[in-house]
Design a protein around this motif. Structure first.
Motif, PDB file in Angstrom:
ATOM      1  N   ILE A 159      57.305  22.654 -17.395  1.00  0.00           N
ATOM      2  CA  ILE A 159      56.478  21.650 -18.054  1.00  0.00           C
ATOM      3  C   ILE A 159      55.932  22.221 -19.368  1.00  0.00           C
ATOM      4  CG2 ILE A 159      54.457  20.167 -17.852  1.00  0.00           C
ATOM      5  CD1 ILE A 159      56.689  19.448 -15.911  1.00  0.00           C
ATOM      6  N   GLN A 160      55.511  23.474 -19.340  1.00  0.00           N
ATOM      7  CA  GLN A 160      54.989  24.115 -20.549  1.00  0.00           C
ATOM      8  C   GLN A 160      56.062  24.145 -21.651  1.00  0.00           C
ATOM      9  OE1 GLN A 160      53.613  28.006 -19.317  1.00  0.00           O
ATOM     10  NE2 GLN A 160      52.510  27.126 -17.580  1.00  0.00           N
ATOM     11  N   GLY A 161      57.285  24.492 -21.262  1.00  0.00           N
ATOM     12  CA  GLY A 161      58.371  24.561 -22.241  1.00  0.00           C
ATOM     13  C   GLY A 161      58.695  23.212 -22.841  1.00  0.00           C
ATOM     14  N   ALA A 162      58.716  22.168 -21.998  1.00  0.00           N
ATOM     15  CA  ALA A 162      59.013  20.825 -22.493  1.00  0.00           C
ATOM     16  C   ALA A 162      57.920  20.344 -23.441  1.00  0.00           C
ATOM     17  CB  ALA A 162      59.166  19.857 -21.321  1.00  0.00           C
ATOM     18  N   LEU A 163      56.661  20.616 -23.072  1.00  0.00           N
ATOM     19  CA  LEU A 163      55.553  20.207 -23.926  1.00  0.00           C
ATOM     20  C   LEU A 163      55.607  20.944 -25.264  1.00  0.00           C
ATOM     21  CD1 LEU A 163      52.974  18.371 -23.829  1.00  0.00           C
ATOM     22  CD2 LEU A 163      51.707  20.470 -23.364  1.00  0.00           C
TER      23      LEU A 163
END
Length: 385
Positions: free
Chosen positions: A280-284
């Protein structure tokens, strides 16, 4: 990041406040019902000094640089594209063509009504067999005495049936390509002008789109805004419009990012906020990079333009990147919202639908790539050969 002046920050705060209070609560309803922005709301934007920032003060506009209008446009578009549309048309659209290429008499006659919110001018370029190949247009403009007689069909005219005036591109003689094309201003109520039914589009709901049928429509020769052969000069005006388009895409990306950042810190799975998961952090992070890069490209082109028009290649780069960004970021927003991203209640799916519309309008990303390559190499490529 470019540093905004205090005045620009005040304008942005005003537009954000108006958008949040007046338009954001109605955005979903306008989309569902395909409702157009009422004229009274257009006039409200004019009274607040937000509608026509780039038009000169002598015609009722703000006389401000292009960047100021784009700042306003983004904030209103975050709330609702329907609310932002009149600002787009007045500050970056067909009204700017009239401002840049019209005679002094034409500007005095038409621009004050635009700046006051009484009139919106829509552009009619595309035809059933002339989309990206705009110079294949077959709509004719025949001069008879002190009148121009128009015949033909226009397609994909955003605002058709709602706008009060139309900048119609037509062929003044049989000369091939751009050489014979000019533009004429036509009133909505002109005898011989008829509108087809409103298109059922994937997005752009509330902006409106319909075919226009011109049968012996007569307008005064004084309403020829761009004479025969002036079509090539319009790439200057198209560059202004493309930055408006880019900013509408930027608003989609920023809104999708803002809502997603909030959601991933509230939603819990497996006993913790989903932002705790590295995926999720990477996508954000990818969303943040895309949005910020688009803003920098838009601001570069707008700041270099000042109160004039941007460099053509800078506008094309900004549009190509911002259009693709809005599609990617809104798609990621749907994924990170999970099932809620697919629900109309969260409005993420609306953002994604509109993202595809802005990519198609005003010159597709594919056409922008061709223009970028042409400008970069200093060569002209004939797509017909």
């Amino acid at each position: 990041m470019f540093e905004l002046t205090e005045e620009q920050r005040d304008l942005r705060e005003l537009a954000a406040q108006v958008g949040a209070e007046q338009y954001a609560p109605r955005a979903r309803e306008w989309d569902a019902r395909r409702e157009h922005l009422p004229r009274a709301e257009r006039q409200r934007l004019a009274q607040l000094g937000l509608l026509a920032l780039t038009l000169p003060e002598e015609y009722g506009g703000g006389g401000r640089p292009l960047i100021d209008a784009l700042i306003i446009l983004e904030e209103l578009a975050k709330a609702s594209p329907v609310a932002a549309w009149p600002v787009f048309e007045a500050s970056t659209g067909p009204a700017r063509v009239l401002h840049m290429f019209g005679t002094e008499e034409q500007k005095k006659r038409y621009l004050p009504a635009v700046a006051a919110g009484d009139t919106t001018i829509a552009v009619a370029i595309s035809e059933p067999d002339a989309g990206s190949a705009a110079t294949d247009a077959t709509t004719t403009a025949r001069i008879e005495g002190d009148e121009v007689v128009l015949n033909g069909t226009k397609r994909w005219c955003s605002g058709a049936g709602f706008s009060e005036k139309y900048l119609v591109y037509a062929r003044f003689d049989n000369e091939r390509g751009a050489a014979g094309i000019g533009a004429v201003l036509v009133d909505k109520d002109a005898p011989g002008l008829e509108f087809g039914p409103q298109e059922e589009l994937m997005g752009f709901r509330g902006i409106g789109s319909a075919d226009m049928f011109l049968t012996n429509v007569r307008v005064p020769v004084d309403d020829i805004i761009v004479p025969k052969g002036g079509f090539r000069n319009l790439f200057t005006a198209f560059s202004v419009e493309r930055l408006g388009n880019s900013t509408m895409s930027l608003a989609i990306g920023q809104t999708a990012l803002d809502r997603t950042a909030k959601y991933v810190q509230e939603r819990k799975q497996f006993g913790k906020e989903i932002i705790e998961f590295q995926a999720i952090q990477g996508a954000l992070a990818d969303m943040v990079v895309q949005v910020e890069a688009a803003r920098l490209l838009i601001y570069r082109a707008a700041l270099n333009a000042g109160t004039g028009a941007p460099v053509t290649v800078e506008a094309s780069i900004a549009k190509r990147f911002a259009n693709e960004m809005a599609k990617k970021v809104s798609d990621l927003a749907i994924q990170l919202h999970g099932g809620y991203g697919y629900s109309a209640e969260y409005e993420i799916e609306r953002l994604h639908r509109d993202a595809h519309g802005w990519a198609l309008a005003g010159g597709t990303p594919t056409m922008q790539r061709l223009r970028i390559a042409s400008e970069y190499l200093g060569r002209r490529f004939d797509q017909r050969r």
